[in-house]
Design an enzyme around this catalytic site. Structure first.
Site, PDB file in Angstrom:
ATOM      1  N   LYS A 112       4.075  13.056   3.425  1.00  0.00           N
ATOM      2  CA  LYS A 112       3.942  11.439   3.775  1.00  0.00           C
ATOM      3  C   LYS A 112       4.420  11.138   3.224  1.00  0.00           C
ATOM      4  CE  LYS A 112       0.007  10.082   3.656  1.00  0.00           C
ATOM      5  NZ  LYS A 112      -0.586   8.558   2.963  1.00  0.00           N
ATOM      6  N   ASN A 113       4.124  10.535   1.760  1.00  0.00           N
ATOM      7  CA  ASN A 113       4.394   9.502   0.293  1.00  0.00           C
ATOM      8  C   ASN A 113       5.242   9.055   0.442  1.00  0.00           C
ATOM      9  OD1 ASN A 113       1.491   8.652   1.730  1.00  0.00           O
ATOM     10  ND2 ASN A 113       0.692   9.617  -0.702  1.00  0.00           N
ATOM     11  N   CYS A 159      -9.891  -1.519   3.072  1.00  0.00           N
ATOM     12  CA  CYS A 159      -9.692   0.316   2.948  1.00  0.00           C
ATOM     13  C   CYS A 159     -10.943   0.773   2.446  1.00  0.00           C
ATOM     14  CB  CYS A 159      -8.535   0.324   2.556  1.00  0.00           C
ATOM     15  SG  CYS A 159      -8.303   2.108   1.756  1.00  0.00           S
ATOM     16  N   ARG A 174      -7.365  -2.414  -2.273  1.00  0.00           N
ATOM     17  CA  ARG A 174      -6.127  -2.238  -2.562  1.00  0.00           C
ATOM     18  C   ARG A 174      -5.819  -3.406  -1.461  1.00  0.00           C
ATOM     19  NH1 ARG A 174      -5.365   3.549   0.866  1.00  0.00           N
ATOM     20  NH2 ARG A 174      -3.130   2.789  -0.573  1.00  0.00           N
ATOM     21  N   ASP A 226      -5.556  11.099  -5.543  1.00  0.00           N
ATOM     22  CA  ASP A 226      -5.737  11.778  -4.231  1.00  0.00           C
ATOM     23  C   ASP A 226      -5.749  13.411  -4.240  1.00  0.00           C
ATOM     24  OD1 ASP A 226      -4.085   9.627  -3.168  1.00  0.00           O
ATOM     25  OD2 ASP A 226      -2.072  10.087  -2.774  1.00  0.00           O
ATOM     26  N   ARG A 253      -3.162  11.892  10.338  1.00  0.00           N
ATOM     27  CA  ARG A 253      -2.493  10.344   9.191  1.00  0.00           C
ATOM     28  C   ARG A 253      -1.804  11.934   8.013  1.00  0.00           C
ATOM     29  NH1 ARG A 253      -5.411   7.153   6.554  1.00  0.00           N
ATOM     30  NH2 ARG A 253      -2.891   6.664   5.646  1.00  0.00           N
TER      31      ARG A 253
END
Ligand code: EPU
Length: 416
Positions: free
Chosen positions: A22-23, A115, A120, A303, A395
């Site tokens: 995803k990133n 967030c 952030r 993460d 997500r």
């Protein structure tokens, strides 16, 4: 809202195909705004964040399909704005700022706001753009940027920022002169973006080191590439094998992107072997408690912190986990405690005392990686867990319940 119902205690065994990251996909999709025409990306995961980025691009006039091979046509871009409703649900929307300023020299992008994992801010993105000659105004919750011409600059990031590095690297591609980015992020996703920009005709050197040099060119032309494998998804399945005492073969990985994670998991008692794009993992003895601190790449990724904590919850002693990237990334702790984990929090440090077993409980997901840690806890726990608010999980983890049930997990998605 869907929930996951998991009956834990089954060792996972079999093969898992790792999806595209995803990133990596999100910045590549944003980068299409730099060059007029049709771009093509392979290995794009089916995820909610990818659809959100498609909606954002569509809002601007760039059309795209819905397949693992994603084609994006930017010939008719007409709106240079990222609205609040889309940025609010996905912070990575701010990645359109750099490309829009590069190609159109103006952009209006909503400020992302708070967030679940920390404040952030995007102050470092904005400071760097200002150094490149962009006038930045904050109006009605939006960043409004415009410039007659972007110019190369020497920029030192006060803190390593992944999307900040990506945004400024994109902005610099069409700038006048040379931009040097110091204290850049070294994440593999930054390297993948630089590779794609270079395929389009950019002149970027040093991606993957902490100093990136971008020599501005007049124009970029669309190209194609594959999204790199998701190192965080792979790391999550490594923990899934370890926490359930099973044995998994992960296919389609980049072991070189997972060195810090694999080392820490070996220290924790997992046996991990890699061969080409295959990683084999299993655990035989008890989980060993080890300390861990998160760092920018090539360090242990933030993460993976929540997932690692789930593993340490079942360790044979005490593990001290320090979160160095985000100030508030411990939302999973209270939920893991509901499953019987013993964790003490002190600021950015968690002290995890291993327990012999976790027990299934109703829990609630609060962000993407926190959700993954609850799934891991539930897979190892005695009895049944119900994980609510799994839209967070959707997500970032492609077909998670299908992949897990294919290797033996008792997991079911319940529509509510
Ligand atoms: N920071 C600032 N000012 C800025 C930018 C960052 O103070 O202008 C701070 C942040 O608050 C944070 C630190 O710098 O404390 C690092 O943040 P970074 O900018 O690197 O995070 P990001 O680019 O917003 C990306 C990933 C995150 C991942 C982080 C760290 C994407 C789309 N997102 O976020 O992924 O946690 O890097 O590696 O690439 C996830 O996938 O679950 C996720 C949150």
């Amino acid at each position: 809202m869907d929930k996951l119902v998991i009956e834990g205690g089954v060792p996972l065994n079999g093969e898992v195909q790792i999806s595209g990251a995803k990133n990596c996909a999100l910045p590549l999709m944003a980068a299409t705004l730099i060059a007029n025409g049709t771009h093509s990306f392979g290995n794009v995961p089916h995820l909610r964040d990818i659809r959100t980025m498609q909606h954002l691009l569509a809002h601007m006039g760039a059309s795209s399909g819905h397949h693992h091979v994603l084609q994006i046509d930017t010939s008719d871009v007409h709106t240079l704005e990222a609205p609040y409703d889309l940025v609010r649900t996905m912070r990575a929307s701010v990645l359109v700022l750099g490309p829009l300023l590069a190609r159109y020299r103006r952009a209006r992008v909503s400020l992302p706001g708070g967030c679940a994992i920390g404040a952030r801010p995007i102050n470092l993105h904005l400071k760097a753009l200002a150094q490149m000659g962009v006038d930045i105004d904050l109006e009605h919750g939006y960043v409004v940027g415009h410039a007659r011409k972007l110019r190369g600059a020497s920029i030192t990031f006060d803190q390593v920022t992944v999307t900040g590095t990506e945004n400024i690297m994109m902005a610099a591609c069409l700038a006048d002169g040379v931009t040097v980015l110091k204290n850049s992020a070294r994440e593999p996703e930054v390297v993948a973006l630089a590779d794609y920009l270079n395929r389009m005709g950019a002149r970027i050197e040093g991606a993957g080191t902490d100093e990136i040099t971008v020599t501005g060119v007049c124009e970029l032309t669309p190209s194609s590439c594959d999204v790199i494998p998701d190192r965080i998804e792979a790391g999550t399945y490594l923990v899934a094998a370890g926490i359930t005492g099973g044995a998994l073969k992960l296919k389609g990985c980049r072991p070189d992107h997972l060195q810090a994670v694999m080392q820490k998991l070996r220290d924790a008692g997992l046996s991990i072997e890699s061969n080409g794009d295959l990683i084999e993992v299993c655990r035989r003895g008890r989980i060993r408690s080890v300390n861990m601190e998160t760092y920018p790449f090539p360090g242990f990724p933030t993460d993976m912190q929540a997932q690692f904590m789930a593993l340490m919850a079942l360790g044979n002693g005490t593990s001290i986990i320090k979160e160095r990237i985000f100030e508030n990334r411990f939302m999973h702790v209270l939920e893991l405690e509901r499953m019987g984990a013993d964790v003490n929090l002190d600021g950015r440090t968690a002290v995890v005392r291993g327990v012999k077993k976790l027990s299934g409980a109703p829990v609630m997901a609060t962000d993407l990686r926190a959700s993954a840690s609850l799934v891991l806890g539930a897979l190892a726990a005695d009895g049944i867990s119900e994980i609510a608010r799994i839209y967070h999980l959707d997500r970032g983890y492609e077909a998670i319940e299908k992949k897990l049930s294919a290797v033996g997990a008792r997991i079911e998605r319940v529509k509510q």
